[in-house]
Design a protein around this motif. Structure first.
Motif, PDB file in Angstrom:
ATOM      1  N   ARG A 174       0.826  -1.195   0.000  1.00  0.00           N
ATOM      2  CA  ARG A 174       0.000   0.000   0.000  1.00  0.00           C
ATOM      3  C   ARG A 174       0.861   1.245   0.000  1.00  0.00           C
ATOM      4  NH1 ARG A 174      -3.404   0.329   5.468  1.00  0.00           N
ATOM      5  NH2 ARG A 174      -3.926   2.344   4.568  1.00  0.00           N
ATOM      6  N   GLN A 175       0.211   2.376  -0.242  1.00  0.00           N
ATOM      7  CA  GLN A 175       0.905   3.652  -0.335  1.00  0.00           C
ATOM      8  C   GLN A 175       1.642   3.957   0.967  1.00  0.00           C
ATOM      9  OE1 GLN A 175       0.523   5.628  -3.251  1.00  0.00           O
ATOM     10  NE2 GLN A 175       2.209   6.859  -2.454  1.00  0.00           N
ATOM     11  N   ALA A 181       7.139   1.941  -0.414  1.00  0.00           N
ATOM     12  CA  ALA A 181       5.792   1.412  -0.223  1.00  0.00           C
ATOM     13  C   ALA A 181       5.737   0.615   1.076  1.00  0.00           C
ATOM     14  CB  ALA A 181       5.396   0.518  -1.393  1.00  0.00           C
ATOM     15  N   LEU A 182       4.562   0.551   1.674  1.00  0.00           N
ATOM     16  CA  LEU A 182       4.329  -0.311   2.833  1.00  0.00           C
ATOM     17  C   LEU A 182       4.108  -1.747   2.365  1.00  0.00           C
ATOM     18  CD1 LEU A 182       1.968   1.758   5.133  1.00  0.00           C
ATOM     19  CD2 LEU A 182       3.958   0.477   5.931  1.00  0.00           C
ATOM     20  N   LEU A 183       4.650  -2.680   3.125  1.00  0.00           N
ATOM     21  CA  LEU A 183       4.563  -4.098   2.769  1.00  0.00           C
ATOM     22  C   LEU A 183       4.057  -4.895   3.963  1.00  0.00           C
ATOM     23  CD1 LEU A 183       5.354  -6.614   0.939  1.00  0.00           C
ATOM     24  CD2 LEU A 183       7.588  -6.512   2.109  1.00  0.00           C
ATOM     25  N   ARG A 184       3.160  -5.868   3.687  1.00  0.00           N
ATOM     26  CA  ARG A 184       2.830  -6.882   4.692  1.00  0.00           C
ATOM     27  C   ARG A 184       2.816  -8.233   3.984  1.00  0.00           C
ATOM     28  NH1 ARG A 184      -2.338 -10.031   4.785  1.00  0.00           N
ATOM     29  NH2 ARG A 184      -1.545 -10.473   6.865  1.00  0.00           N
ATOM     30  N   TYR A 185       3.243  -9.252   4.708  1.00  0.00           N
ATOM     31  CA  TYR A 185       3.164 -10.614   4.189  1.00  0.00           C
ATOM     32  C   TYR A 185       3.171 -11.575   5.363  1.00  0.00           C
ATOM     33  CZ  TYR A 185       8.242 -11.162   4.953  1.00  0.00           C
ATOM     34  OH  TYR A 185       9.499 -11.247   5.515  1.00  0.00           O
ATOM     35  N   ARG A 186       2.788 -12.788   5.084  1.00  0.00           N
ATOM     36  CA  ARG A 186       2.812 -13.864   6.068  1.00  0.00           C
ATOM     37  C   ARG A 186       3.946 -14.799   5.668  1.00  0.00           C
ATOM     38  NH1 ARG A 186      -0.554 -15.158  10.046  1.00  0.00           N
ATOM     39  NH2 ARG A 186      -0.819 -17.300  10.750  1.00  0.00           N
ATOM     40  N   GLY A 187       4.950 -14.926   6.546  1.00  0.00           N
ATOM     41  CA  GLY A 187       6.127 -15.707   6.215  1.00  0.00           C
ATOM     42  C   GLY A 187       5.836 -17.192   6.124  1.00  0.00           C
ATOM     43  N   THR A 217      -6.327  -7.941   8.696  1.00  0.00           N
ATOM     44  CA  THR A 217      -6.359  -6.522   8.364  1.00  0.00           C
ATOM     45  C   THR A 217      -4.928  -6.028   8.175  1.00  0.00           C
ATOM     46  OG1 THR A 217      -6.322  -5.868  10.706  1.00  0.00           O
ATOM     47  CG2 THR A 217      -8.482  -6.119   9.654  1.00  0.00           C
ATOM     48  N   PHE A 218      -4.784  -4.969   7.398  1.00  0.00           N
ATOM     49  CA  PHE A 218      -3.471  -4.386   7.126  1.00  0.00           C
ATOM     50  C   PHE A 218      -3.551  -2.906   7.476  1.00  0.00           C
ATOM     51  CE2 PHE A 218      -0.262  -3.302   3.503  1.00  0.00           C
ATOM     52  CZ  PHE A 218       0.716  -3.045   4.439  1.00  0.00           C
ATOM     53  N   GLU A 219      -3.581  -2.640   8.778  1.00  0.00           N
ATOM     54  CA  GLU A 219      -3.551  -1.261   9.258  1.00  0.00           C
ATOM     55  C   GLU A 219      -2.106  -0.923   9.598  1.00  0.00           C
ATOM     56  OE1 GLU A 219      -5.357   1.322   9.557  1.00  0.00           O
ATOM     57  OE2 GLU A 219      -7.304   0.556   8.909  1.00  0.00           O
ATOM     58  N   ALA A 220      -1.520  -0.034   8.808  1.00  0.00           N
ATOM     59  CA  ALA A 220      -0.125   0.360   9.007  1.00  0.00           C
ATOM     60  C   ALA A 220       0.066   1.745   8.417  1.00  0.00           C
ATOM     61  CB  ALA A 220       0.828  -0.635   8.362  1.00  0.00           C
ATOM     62  N   ALA A 221       1.147   2.401   8.801  1.00  0.00           N
ATOM     63  CA  ALA A 221       1.434   3.749   8.312  1.00  0.00           C
ATOM     64  C   ALA A 221       2.939   3.907   8.164  1.00  0.00           C
ATOM     65  CB  ALA A 221       0.875   4.801   9.266  1.00  0.00           C
ATOM     66  N   ILE A 227       7.672   3.872  10.940  1.00  0.00           N
ATOM     67  CA  ILE A 227       6.695   2.913  10.448  1.00  0.00           C
ATOM     68  C   ILE A 227       5.875   2.454  11.656  1.00  0.00           C
ATOM     69  CG2 ILE A 227       8.314   0.968  10.645  1.00  0.00           C
ATOM     70  CD1 ILE A 227       6.871  -0.350   8.294  1.00  0.00           C
ATOM     71  N   ALA A 228       4.591   2.251  11.465  1.00  0.00           N
ATOM     72  CA  ALA A 228       3.714   1.884  12.585  1.00  0.00           C
ATOM     73  C   ALA A 228       2.700   0.847  12.117  1.00  0.00           C
ATOM     74  CB  ALA A 228       2.993   3.119  13.131  1.00  0.00           C
ATOM     75  N   TRP A 229       2.286  -0.016  13.033  1.00  0.00           N
ATOM     76  CA  TRP A 229       1.211  -0.977  12.778  1.00  0.00           C
ATOM     77  C   TRP A 229       0.555  -1.342  14.107  1.00  0.00           C
ATOM     78  CZ3 TRP A 229       6.407  -2.296  12.117  1.00  0.00           C
ATOM     79  CH2 TRP A 229       6.930  -3.220  13.040  1.00  0.00           C
TER      80      TRP A 229
END
Length: 727
Positions: A174-175, A181-187, A217-221, A227-229
Motif C-alpha cells: 500500500r501507499q 511502499a508499505l509491505l505486509r506478508y505472512r512468512g 487486516t493491514f492497518e499500518a502507516a 513505520i507503525a502498525w
C-alpha cells in the motif's frame, strides 16, 4: 417520538444522496451571499472514505463489499460510479492519489479518476492477482506459496521485487512515502511481517517480524522517519500501536484499540478504534487521537471514526462523527500554529450523537394472532453499538416478555440502511416462563398489554432513548385453550387428584372422582373452552371454562354414560360452528351428541352414526386436519393402527383413511389444535408415551391422505412426570 436534531432532517439528506447516486451530477453550489465556508458535501449514512486523492476521494457505501463505490470530487460533489467487479474491495489498497486500479483476469488498468484517462495498462501472468497500487506503480503477486512479488510502472516495465522470502503468502502493498511502499506478508513459518519496498531498487528495504499483528487486516502507516502498525497480545489482552524508528531498533508503544486505524500526520501518530459507534462500552480509544511522538502530548478530535485515508498532501480524510458538528467526512490537518484540527467536509445527514433516525415499527392498536404471525417491534438508530431492551406486560396477569439485544449483528456488516440501523425483533406472541419452569415460554394471553423500550448508546455517545405504548391481543377461542392464550393446553391429573395444565399450572384438587375427563371446546356458549367429566356412577358433568385456567361450578349433563367406553370432543362435526361430542358404546355403536351452546342442556338428543366401532380403543376429535372445512375424527385400532374419518359437516363421515401404525405405544392421543403455531394454522396431534414419560408432536400437514408428518418431535408438555389421566 423523540424529535430529530435541528438541521438534520433525514429525508432531505437521503434524497440529495440518491439524486447524486442516480446521476444528478453536480450538487448545487451555495447561493450567492452565503457564508464563506462552503456547505458540506452529502454522503449516505454509514458510508466511508476508502482513499483520498488531490481532486477527490473514493467513497464506499459498504466498506466490506466491492460494490456501491464512487469517486467524489471535492469541488463539486460530482460522482463517478466504480464497478466493484473490476475494482477493489475496500482495504485492498488499489487506490493511490487520484488513480484507481481495475484488476481483471488477464490485465490490469490504472485510471486517473479526475480525468477518466487510462494512464497504465499492465499485462498479468497466469495465477497473478493485484496486491497494491503505489503512486503509478502496480504490484502483483502469485496466489500460490512462491513468495513471488513483482512491480510494474510505465518507466521500468515489469520488475521482480527481491528480498521476499520464498513461500511467503498473503502479500499486500500500500501507499507509503514518495520513495517507499508499505509491505505486509505472512512468512513461510506463519509469522506476520511488516516492512517497506524501495520503489527505485524494487527490493524489500526493511522487514520487521510482527507476530502480534492481525492477519486479516493491514492497518499500518509509513513516514520518512517511522513505520507503525497495530498489534494485539492475546496473553495480556492488550492492544497497541507499535511505532518503529526506521532503520533503528528503537520503538514506541502506544495504547490503542484492537484493529485500530493507524496513520501519520506529519510527526504525529493518529489512531482510533475501528468504529466506536459499534462499541458496547465507553472508551477514550473510540476518539480520533493524535499523539505527538516527540513530546507525548495528545489531542483528541472526533468522537468516533469509521475510516481513515491519507491524502497526497499529508492531510487525513476521516469518516466519523464529532458531537455538536455532525457525522460524515472530516479533513484533519495541522494548523499554522501546529494544532491538529478537523474541518467538516461531507455530511451524512445523521448526528454524531446517538439518535433515533426514523419512525419505528410498533404494534397496531389491536394484534389479531389469528391473522398475524407476529407484531412489529423495531426502532432505527444511527449507531450499531446499542444496548436495546423492550418489555411487554400483560395487564391482567402481570406476566411479561422481554427482548434484549446487545448491539446489532446482521448480514452485510456495513450495508447502507436508508432508515437507520434496525434494533428490535418482531414479537411472535409468547411470554416468559410457564408452569414447566422460568426458562420455558408460553403463548401470550389475550387482552390488554403495555410496553416499554429503552435504547442506550454502548459507547456513551448520548442519553438513553425510551418509548412506551399499549395494544390489545385478540384471537378466536381454541378448543383446548383453558387460559385464553390461544395455545392448546394438555390437561393432566396426578395420583393425588390434582388437575393442571402445562402452561399455567394447577387447576385444583378433587378430580380423582372421575374416570374420564374430556376437553370439548366451547360447548356452553361462554366463548372459552369447557370440559366434561364422567364420575364412577356414570354421571356426566359439564365444567364451563372461565378463561383463567379454571372452571365454574359443575353442571349435571345426565346419567347413563357408563355405557360408553370411548368419549371424544373438540371437533365440529355438524357444521354449526360449535364442537360436538361422539361416544362409542360397549356394543361398538358410535353416537353423535350435537352441542347446543346452552349450559343447562349442552347436548341435543344423541344420534346413531354407525356400528363396528368396537374395533377401536381410542377416539380423538382433531378439528380440520385434512384440508376440508369440517371437523375430523381419528380412531386407533387394537393393533395400534391410526385411522382418519373425514367429517362431511352433516354429522357423518367418509370412509376411513389409514394414517400409520405404531400408535399403540401411546396411552393418550390428544387433538391439540395448532400446537406448534405454524404459519399455516394447521392442527397437530399430541401423543403421550408412558414408558419414557415423553409427549410427542405429530405436526399437521393439511393433506387429505397424509394429514400428519410422521416424523415426531418432542414437546415440554409434562415431560418426566407421571399422570393417571390426560386429555
Amino acid at each position: 417520538m423523540p424529535s430529530r436534531p435541528a438541521g438534520r432532517r433525514l429525508g432531505a439528506s437521503v434524497a440529495t444522496v440518491l439524486a447524486a447516486t442516480l446521476g444528478a451530477g453536480v450538487l448545487a453550489a451555495p447561493p450567492a451571499g452565503a457564508a464563506d465556508a462552503p456547505a458540506p458535501l452529502r454522503i449516505e449514512p454509514q458510508a466511508a472514505v476508502v482513499a483520498a486523492g488531490s481532486t477527490g476521494f473514493l467513497l464506499a457505501t459498504n466498506r466490506f463489499r466491492g460494490d456501491d463505490q464512487y469517486w467524489v470530487r471535492y469541488d463539486t460533489g460530482e460522482r463517478t460510479p466504480i464497478d466493484g467487479n473490476q475494482y477493489m474491495y475496500p482495504g485492498e489498497n488499489l487506490v493511490a492519489g487520484d488513480d484507481a486500479l481495475l484488476c481483471e483476469t488477464i490485465s490490469a488498468t490504472v485510471r486517473n479518476m479526475s480525468t477518466g484517462a487510462t494512464v497504465l495498462t499492465v499485462p498479468m501472468e497466469i495465477g497473478e492477482r493485484c496486491v497494491g497500487l503505489v503512486g503509478d506503480t502496480v504490484f502483483l503477486s502469485a496466489w500460490n506459496r512462491t513468495g513471488k512479488l513483482r512491480m510494474y510502472d510505465a518507466e521500468h516495465g515489469s520488475r521482480p521485487v527481491t528480498g521476499l522470502p520464498a513461500g511467503s503468502t498473503e502479500v499486500q502493498v500500500r501507499q507509503g512515502t514518495a520513495t517507499h511502499a508499505l509491505l505486509r506478508y505472512r512468512g513461510p513459518d506463519g509469522v506476520e511481517h511488516r516492512g517497506t519496498v524501495d520503489l527505485a531498487d524494487a527490493a524489500v528495504a526493511e522487514d520487521y517480524a510482527a507476530p502480534l499483528a492481525p492477519r486479516w487486516t493491514f492497518e499500518a502507516a509509513l513516514s520518512d522517519t517511522r513505520i507503525a502498525w497495530n498489534e494485539y497480545d492475546p496473553a495480556t489482552k492488550k492492544s497497541t500501536v507499535v511505532v518503529h524508528a526506521r532503520g533503528k531498533a528503537e520503538k514506541q508503544v502506544v495504547d490503542a484499540d484492537e484493529d485500530a486505524h493507524v496513520a501519520f500526520l506529519g510527526d504525529r501518530l493518529v489512531h482510533s478504534a475501528l468504529d466506536g459507534t459499534q462499541a458496547l462500552s465507553p472508551s477514550p480509544l473510540n476518539r480520533l487521537t493524535v499523539v505527538d511522538l516527540k513530546t507525548g502530548a495528545t489531542t483528541r478530535l472526533l468522537d468516533h471514526v469509521r475510516a481513515v485515508a491519507t491524502a497526497p498532501d499529508g492531510d487525513l480524510l476521516v469518516t466519523g462523527g464529532q458531537i455538536g458538528t455532525g457525522d460524515g467526512i472530516f479533513r484533519v490537518s495541522v494548523g499554522a500554529d501546529g494544532t491538529p484540527t478537523a474541518a467538516f467536509l461531507a455530511d451524512s445527514g445523521y448526528p454524531a450523537e446517538f439518535a433515533e433516525v426514523s419512525d419505528p415499527h410498533l404494534p397496531p392498536a389491536t394484534v389479531d394472532f389469528d391473522t398475524a404471525y407476529s407484531a412489529p417491534f423495531e426502532q432505527f438508530f444511527n449507531h450499531k453499538g446499542v444496548n436495546y431492551r423492550y418489555t411487554l406486560t400483560h395487564v391482567r396477569t402481570g406476566k411479561t416478555y422481554t427482548r434484549v439485544q446487545k448491539g446489532y449483528v446482521g448480514a452485510g456488516d456495513d450495508a447502507y440502511y436508508p432508515d437507520g440501523i434496525p434494533l428490535g425483533e418482531s414479537w411472535t406472541g409468547t411470554l416468559d416462563g410457564n408452569a414447566a419452569g422460568p426458562d420455558e415460554e408460553m403463548a401470550a394471553f389475550n387482552g390488554a398489554y403495555t410496553w416499554t423500550s429503552v435504547a442506550e448508546s454502548g459507547g456513551g455517545f448520548g442519553a438513553p432513548i425510551g418509548r412506551s405504548g399499549s395494544f390489545t391481543v385478540t384471537r378466536t377461542q381454541k378448543p383446548h385453550d383453558f387460559d385464553d392464550n390461544g395455545s392448546p393446553d394438555l390437561l393432566g391429573r396426578d395420583a393425588s387428584g390434582v388437575l393442571r395444565t402445562h402452561d399455567s399450572g394447577s387447576i385444583g384438587g378433587g378430580w380423582q372422582i372421575y374416570d374420564r375427563i374430556e376437553a370439548t371446546g366451547n360447548i356452553a356458549g361462554t366463548g372459552v373452552a369447557d370440559i366434561v367429566a364422567r364420575d364412577k356412577a356414570g354421571v356426566l358433568w359439564l365444567y364451563q371454562g372461565d378463561g383463567r385456567n379454571g372452571f365454574a361450578g359443575r353442571v349435571k349433563v345426565g346419567g347413563g354414560w357408563q355405557t360408553y367406553d370411548q368419549i371424544s370432543g373438540g371437533s365440529d362435526y355438524t357444521g354449526d360452528g360449535r364442537p360436538d361430542l361422539v361416544a362409542s358404546d360397549k356394543t361398538g355403536v358410535l353416537w353423535m351428541y350435537k352441542s347446543t351452546g346452552n349450559a343447562t342442556k349442552p347436548f341435543d338428543t344423541r344420534k346413531k352414526i354407525g356400528s363396528g366401532w368396537g374395533a377401536y380403543n381410542q377416539l380423538v376429535g382433531t378439528g380440520n386436519i385434512a384440508g376440508a372445512a369440517h371437523g375430523d375424527l381419528l380412531a386407533r385400532d387394537k393393533d395400534g393402527v391410526l385411522w382418519m374419518y373425514l367429517g362431511k359437516g352433516d354429522g357423518t363421515f367418509t370412509g376411513r383413511t389409514r394414517i400409520g401404525g405404531g400408535f399403540g405405544r401411546y396411552t393418550e392421543l390428544v387433538g391439540a389444535g395448532d400446537y406448534d403455531r405454524d404459519r399455516y394454522r394447521r392442527n397437530d396431534l399430541l401423543a403421550v408415551d408412558p414408558v419414557t414419560k415423553t409427549t410427542y408432536v405429530f405436526r399437521g400437514t393439511g393433506q387429505r391422505y397424509t394429514p400428519f408428518d410422521l416424523f415426531r418431535s418432542t414437546t415440554p408438555l409434562f415431560q418426566g412426570r407421571s399422570y393417571n389421566l390426560l386429555g
